[in-house]
Design a protein around this motif. Structure first.
Motif, PDB file in Angstrom:
ATOM      1  N   THR A  16       6.415   0.056 -14.267  1.00  0.00           N
ATOM      2  CA  THR A  16       7.493  -0.940 -14.399  1.00  0.00           C
ATOM      3  C   THR A  16       8.388  -0.961 -13.166  1.00  0.00           C
ATOM      4  O   THR A  16       9.248  -1.836 -13.045  1.00  0.00           O
ATOM      5  CB  THR A  16       8.371  -0.654 -15.642  1.00  0.00           C
ATOM      6  N   TRP A  17       8.235  -0.007 -12.264  1.00  0.00           N
ATOM      7  CA  TRP A  17       9.114   0.115 -11.105  1.00  0.00           C
ATOM      8  C   TRP A  17       8.766  -0.878 -10.005  1.00  0.00           C
ATOM      9  O   TRP A  17       7.596  -1.172  -9.759  1.00  0.00           O
ATOM     10  CB  TRP A  17       9.028   1.522 -10.518  1.00  0.00           C
ATOM     11  N   ASP A  18       9.785  -1.340  -9.308  1.00  0.00           N
ATOM     12  CA  ASP A  18       9.573  -2.035  -8.052  1.00  0.00           C
ATOM     13  C   ASP A  18       9.951  -1.076  -6.925  1.00  0.00           C
ATOM     14  O   ASP A  18      10.268   0.102  -7.172  1.00  0.00           O
ATOM     15  CB  ASP A  18      10.387  -3.327  -7.996  1.00  0.00           C
ATOM     16  N   PHE A  19       9.924  -1.562  -5.693  1.00  0.00           N
ATOM     17  CA  PHE A  19      10.214  -0.686  -4.552  1.00  0.00           C
ATOM     18  C   PHE A  19      11.630  -0.122  -4.641  1.00  0.00           C
ATOM     19  O   PHE A  19      11.892   1.022  -4.278  1.00  0.00           O
ATOM     20  CB  PHE A  19      10.034  -1.460  -3.240  1.00  0.00           C
ATOM     21  N   GLY A  20      12.551  -0.950  -5.142  1.00  0.00           N
ATOM     22  CA  GLY A  20      13.937  -0.496  -5.252  1.00  0.00           C
ATOM     23  C   GLY A  20      14.092   0.678  -6.203  1.00  0.00           C
ATOM     24  O   GLY A  20      14.805   1.642  -5.905  1.00  0.00           O
ATOM     25  N   ASP A  67      14.502   3.440   2.499  1.00  0.00           N
ATOM     26  CA  ASP A  67      15.631   2.494   2.544  1.00  0.00           C
ATOM     27  C   ASP A  67      15.292   1.316   3.458  1.00  0.00           C
ATOM     28  O   ASP A  67      15.485   0.146   3.102  1.00  0.00           O
ATOM     29  CB  ASP A  67      16.898   3.177   3.074  1.00  0.00           C
ATOM     30  N   ALA A  68      14.811   1.630   4.655  1.00  0.00           N
ATOM     31  CA  ALA A  68      14.488   0.591   5.636  1.00  0.00           C
ATOM     32  C   ALA A  68      13.359  -0.302   5.138  1.00  0.00           C
ATOM     33  O   ALA A  68      13.428  -1.533   5.249  1.00  0.00           O
ATOM     34  CB  ALA A  68      14.102   1.229   6.970  1.00  0.00           C
ATOM     35  N   LEU A  69      12.330   0.313   4.566  1.00  0.00           N
ATOM     36  CA  LEU A  69      11.178  -0.459   4.104  1.00  0.00           C
ATOM     37  C   LEU A  69      11.528  -1.300   2.879  1.00  0.00           C
ATOM     38  O   LEU A  69      10.985  -2.392   2.700  1.00  0.00           O
ATOM     39  CB  LEU A  69      10.006   0.470   3.802  1.00  0.00           C
ATOM     40  N   ASN A  70      12.443  -0.810   2.050  1.00  0.00           N
ATOM     41  CA  ASN A  70      12.891  -1.597   0.901  1.00  0.00           C
ATOM     42  C   ASN A  70      13.652  -2.841   1.369  1.00  0.00           C
ATOM     43  O   ASN A  70      13.479  -3.935   0.821  1.00  0.00           O
ATOM     44  CB  ASN A  70      13.777  -0.748  -0.011  1.00  0.00           C
ATOM     45  N   THR A  71      14.482  -2.679   2.396  1.00  0.00           N
ATOM     46  CA  THR A  71      15.196  -3.824   2.972  1.00  0.00           C
ATOM     47  C   THR A  71      14.211  -4.841   3.528  1.00  0.00           C
ATOM     48  O   THR A  71      14.327  -6.049   3.283  1.00  0.00           O
ATOM     49  CB  THR A  71      16.152  -3.361   4.084  1.00  0.00           C
ATOM     50  N   LEU A  72      13.219  -4.349   4.274  1.00  0.00           N
ATOM     51  CA  LEU A  72      12.206  -5.232   4.848  1.00  0.00           C
ATOM     52  C   LEU A  72      11.427  -5.943   3.749  1.00  0.00           C
ATOM     53  O   LEU A  72      11.167  -7.152   3.833  1.00  0.00           O
ATOM     54  CB  LEU A  72      11.253  -4.429   5.729  1.00  0.00           C
ATOM     55  N   ARG A  73      11.071  -5.206   2.706  1.00  0.00           N
ATOM     56  CA  ARG A  73      10.318  -5.795   1.601  1.00  0.00           C
ATOM     57  C   ARG A  73      11.107  -6.939   0.946  1.00  0.00           C
ATOM     58  O   ARG A  73      10.555  -7.987   0.618  1.00  0.00           O
ATOM     59  CB  ARG A  73       9.992  -4.732   0.560  1.00  0.00           C
ATOM     60  N   ASN A  74      12.409  -6.710   0.747  1.00  0.00           N
ATOM     61  CA  ASN A  74      13.240  -7.745   0.128  1.00  0.00           C
ATOM     62  C   ASN A  74      13.345  -8.992   0.999  1.00  0.00           C
ATOM     63  O   ASN A  74      13.347 -10.121   0.495  1.00  0.00           O
ATOM     64  CB  ASN A  74      14.635  -7.193  -0.187  1.00  0.00           C
ATOM     65  N   GLU A  75      13.432  -8.797   2.300  1.00  0.00           N
ATOM     66  CA  GLU A  75      13.471  -9.938   3.215  1.00  0.00           C
ATOM     67  C   GLU A  75      12.159 -10.716   3.144  1.00  0.00           C
ATOM     68  O   GLU A  75      12.150 -11.956   3.111  1.00  0.00           O
ATOM     69  CB  GLU A  75      13.728  -9.465   4.651  1.00  0.00           C
ATOM     70  N   CYS A  76      11.041  -9.992   3.111  1.00  0.00           N
ATOM     71  CA  CYS A  76       9.734 -10.649   3.013  1.00  0.00           C
ATOM     72  C   CYS A  76       9.605 -11.397   1.689  1.00  0.00           C
ATOM     73  O   CYS A  76       9.077 -12.516   1.644  1.00  0.00           O
ATOM     74  CB  CYS A  76       8.616  -9.611   3.131  1.00  0.00           C
ATOM     75  N   ARG A  82       0.826  -1.210   0.000  1.00  0.00           N
ATOM     76  CA  ARG A  82       0.000   0.000   0.000  1.00  0.00           C
ATOM     77  C   ARG A  82       0.858   1.257   0.000  1.00  0.00           C
ATOM     78  O   ARG A  82       0.586   2.218  -0.713  1.00  0.00           O
ATOM     79  CB  ARG A  82      -0.929  -0.004   1.211  1.00  0.00           C
ATOM     80  N   ILE A  83       1.923   1.240   0.801  1.00  0.00           N
ATOM     81  CA  ILE A  83       2.837   2.385   0.847  1.00  0.00           C
ATOM     82  C   ILE A  83       3.543   2.555  -0.488  1.00  0.00           C
ATOM     83  O   ILE A  83       3.664   3.667  -1.016  1.00  0.00           O
ATOM     84  CB  ILE A  83       3.856   2.211   1.995  1.00  0.00           C
ATOM     85  N   GLU A  84       4.015   1.443  -1.055  1.00  0.00           N
ATOM     86  CA  GLU A  84       4.727   1.492  -2.335  1.00  0.00           C
ATOM     87  C   GLU A  84       3.855   2.093  -3.436  1.00  0.00           C
ATOM     88  O   GLU A  84       4.290   2.992  -4.166  1.00  0.00           O
ATOM     89  CB  GLU A  84       5.159   0.086  -2.740  1.00  0.00           C
ATOM     90  N   VAL A  85       2.638   1.602  -3.576  1.00  0.00           N
ATOM     91  CA  VAL A  85       1.745   2.086  -4.629  1.00  0.00           C
ATOM     92  C   VAL A  85       1.422   3.560  -4.430  1.00  0.00           C
ATOM     93  O   VAL A  85       1.411   4.349  -5.384  1.00  0.00           O
ATOM     94  CB  VAL A  85       0.451   1.243  -4.671  1.00  0.00           C
ATOM     95  N   HIS A  86       1.204   3.959  -3.189  1.00  0.00           N
ATOM     96  CA  HIS A  86       0.852   5.355  -2.920  1.00  0.00           C
ATOM     97  C   HIS A  86       2.014   6.297  -3.242  1.00  0.00           C
ATOM     98  O   HIS A  86       1.839   7.292  -3.949  1.00  0.00           O
ATOM     99  CB  HIS A  86       0.433   5.530  -1.460  1.00  0.00           C
ATOM    100  N   VAL A  87       3.202   5.981  -2.719  1.00  0.00           N
ATOM    101  CA  VAL A  87       4.360   6.858  -2.944  1.00  0.00           C
ATOM    102  C   VAL A  87       4.720   6.893  -4.418  1.00  0.00           C
ATOM    103  O   VAL A  87       5.026   7.948  -4.980  1.00  0.00           O
ATOM    104  CB  VAL A  87       5.562   6.404  -2.085  1.00  0.00           C
ATOM    105  N   ARG A  88       4.664   5.742  -5.076  1.00  0.00           N
ATOM    106  CA  ARG A  88       4.954   5.665  -6.505  1.00  0.00           C
ATOM    107  C   ARG A  88       3.989   6.533  -7.308  1.00  0.00           C
ATOM    108  O   ARG A  88       4.391   7.258  -8.222  1.00  0.00           O
ATOM    109  CB  ARG A  88       4.858   4.209  -6.960  1.00  0.00           C
ATOM    110  N   SER A  89       2.721   6.482  -6.952  1.00  0.00           N
ATOM    111  CA  SER A  89       1.713   7.280  -7.656  1.00  0.00           C
ATOM    112  C   SER A  89       1.921   8.776  -7.426  1.00  0.00           C
ATOM    113  O   SER A  89       1.802   9.579  -8.354  1.00  0.00           O
ATOM    114  CB  SER A  89       0.304   6.881  -7.192  1.00  0.00           C
ATOM    115  N   VAL A  90       2.252   9.139  -6.201  1.00  0.00           N
ATOM    116  CA  VAL A  90       2.496  10.554  -5.888  1.00  0.00           C
ATOM    117  C   VAL A  90       3.689  11.074  -6.679  1.00  0.00           C
ATOM    118  O   VAL A  90       3.644  12.165  -7.264  1.00  0.00           O
ATOM    119  CB  VAL A  90       2.716  10.748  -4.369  1.00  0.00           C
TER     120      VAL A  90
END
Length: 211
Positions: free
Chosen positions: A86-90, A124-133, A7-15
């Protein structure tokens, strides 16, 4: 975690896409919006910005999505709000971190003006967490390489008083809930997390204090 991170990724990406896209539909190709240090080239190396452009072009070339294929086949320029799909969180995090501060501020004001100084660190922190998940790794006592920065706000009073906790999952949960509440005040995500904690069995050397 994935439920909230998506949800955070889609929102920030859209903004990002819509705020920069309003300025220029092709802003993602223009280094005018990028800080100088990311455009600097060392001998024999690409700049960070050039590396981003190559990665972006590769994503466009490899994409099988109709909305990208149509632009490719008709030789139409791909606007920001299309290419961002085409973007991912990274990629999202990479682009945001390169932006000049005035454009970062525009994005933050659409979420919460108070996070202007910390959103890059949080991503940065959330991207690390996302990759671990994404790799189904254990996260309950994971340690972030970089300390998460917190803002001065009543919400964060008493959260992660120890420096070491600012490297742990507990601080990620705190900033996730802060962002979710700003994005969608009706979210009940934190209550699901609470129920998960309450259901955690008692196991040797596995304490909630380790999160």
């Amino acid at each position: 975690m994935f439920d909230a991170l998506e949800r955070i990724e889609v929102h920030v990406r859209s903004v990002i896409a819509h705020e920069l896209g309003k300025i220029s539909p092709l802003a993602y190709t223009n280094d005018e919006y990028i800080r100088a240090k990311f455009k600097k080239m060392e001998p024999g190396k690409q700049s960070t910005w050039d590396t981003f452009l190559v990665k972006q072009q590769n994503l466009i070339v490899r994409s099988k999505e109709d909305y990208i294929i149509w632009h490719r086949e008709t030789n139409k320029s791909i606007p920001f709000w299309v290419v961002v799909e085409t973007w991912d969180f990274g990629m999202l995090n990479w682009y945001y971190r390169m932006l000049k501060s005035e454009y970062q501020a525009i994005i933050c004001r659409r979420i919460d003006a108070a996070i202007i100084q910390v959103l890059g660190n949080w991503l940065d922190a959330l991207n690390t967490l996302r990759n671990e998940c994404a790799h189904h790794s254990r996260i309950w006592n994971m340690r972030l390489q970089n300390k998460v920065k917190l803002i001065s706000a009543p919400y964060f009073d008493g959260i992660c008083p120890e420096d070491e906790q600012k490297h742990k999952i507990i601080v990620c949960i705190s900033i996730i809930w802060y962002l979710l509440h700003a994005i969608g005040p009706s979210s009940r995500w934190i209550y699901h997390v609470d129920r998960l904690f309450c259901a955690m069995p008692t196991l040797p050397h596995c304490s909630l204090l380790n999160i």
